[in-house]
Design a protein around this motif. Structure first.
Motif, PDB file in Angstrom:
ATOM      1  N   GLU A 151       0.825  -1.207   0.000  1.00 44.70           N
ATOM      2  CA  GLU A 151       0.000   0.000   0.000  1.00 44.70           C
ATOM      3  C   GLU A 151       0.861   1.260   0.000  1.00 44.70           C
ATOM      4  O   GLU A 151       0.536   2.250  -0.652  1.00 44.70           O
ATOM      5  CB  GLU A 151      -0.952   0.009   1.208  1.00 44.70           C
ATOM      6  CG  GLU A 151      -2.068  -1.013   1.116  1.00 44.70           C
ATOM      7  CD  GLU A 151      -1.626  -2.434   1.480  1.00 44.70           C
ATOM      8  OE1 GLU A 151      -0.544  -2.616   2.106  1.00 44.70           O
ATOM      9  OE2 GLU A 151      -2.348  -3.371   1.114  1.00 44.70           O
ATOM     10  N   ASP A 152       1.977   1.243   0.744  1.00 41.64           N
ATOM     11  CA  ASP A 152       2.889   2.388   0.761  1.00 41.64           C
ATOM     12  C   ASP A 152       3.447   2.658  -0.629  1.00 41.64           C
ATOM     13  O   ASP A 152       3.551   3.809  -1.067  1.00 41.64           O
ATOM     14  CB  ASP A 152       4.065   2.152   1.716  1.00 41.64           C
ATOM     15  CG  ASP A 152       3.667   2.083   3.176  1.00 41.64           C
ATOM     16  OD1 ASP A 152       2.635   2.668   3.555  1.00 41.64           O
ATOM     17  OD2 ASP A 152       4.400   1.421   3.946  1.00 41.64           O
ATOM     18  N   ALA A 155       0.899   4.038  -3.140  1.00 39.28           N
ATOM     19  CA  ALA A 155       0.455   5.390  -2.792  1.00 39.28           C
ATOM     20  C   ALA A 155       1.462   6.452  -3.255  1.00 39.28           C
ATOM     21  O   ALA A 155       1.165   7.648  -3.199  1.00 39.28           O
ATOM     22  CB  ALA A 155       0.241   5.498  -1.285  1.00 39.28           C
TER      23      ALA A 155
END
Length: 169
Positions: A151-152, A155
């Motif tokens: 997810e990091d 993003a």
């Protein structure tokens, strides 16, 4: 100095991307930079800096670098390097003569050894970098870890173009 588990793996992971990056940054081969394909050594002419790639399969591979001083040594995919060999290389061969040391990669099948200890939350040899200013780490003299989740990564700005396969996952 950059280590991977094998010389071919070092070449696959770093040599081609390094060449592409320097070309993208405007470095002209032969004028600004020299790539020695046989030695897997990149030399920046303006500064004399060298970036060397090597495999680390056995003690003989490690001992080739004994006695040399390095500003920075990077070990990549440490989970694929035998734990005993990694520890020997870091503490007996490289460690006494290096300014910066980086260990990276994903965990291997063996949940033991130096790489596991310096990246395992709760280990006395580990601290998350984001917690470095906490009082309990005021005199800490171990390794700091950086980690990212999927997810990091997705993003990040422009992730769809930079990491299409990760975004697809």
């Amino acid at each position: 100095l950059y280590f991977a588990a094998t010389r071919q793996r070092a070449k696959d992971l770093m040599w081609y991307p390094l060449k592409a990056l320097l070309q993208k940054l405007g470095f002209e081969s032969g004028k600004d930079v020299t790539f020695n394909e046989t030695e897997l050594r990149c030399t920046i002419h303006r500064t004399g800096s060298m970036y060397m790639l090597a495999g680390l399969q056995d003690i003989a591979d490690a001992d080739k670098w004994r006695g040399q001083t390095f500003y920075e040594v990077q070990f990549d995919e440490c989970g694929a390097i035998k734990p005993e060999l990694l520890e020997y290389t870091v503490y007996q061969v490289i460690g006494p003569r290096v300014v910066k040391l980086g260990l990276g990669g994903t965990p291997g099948l063996r949940r033991r050894g130096m790489f596991y200890d310096v990246t395992r939350p709760g280990s006395e040899k580990h601290r998350p970098f984001r917690e470095r200013k906490k009082a309990e780490y005021a005199t800490f003299d171990g390794y700091s870890s950086h980690d990212w989740t999927l997810e990091d990564v997705i993003a990040l700005p422009n992730a769809k173009n930079l990491y299409p396969e990760l975004v697809r996952l």
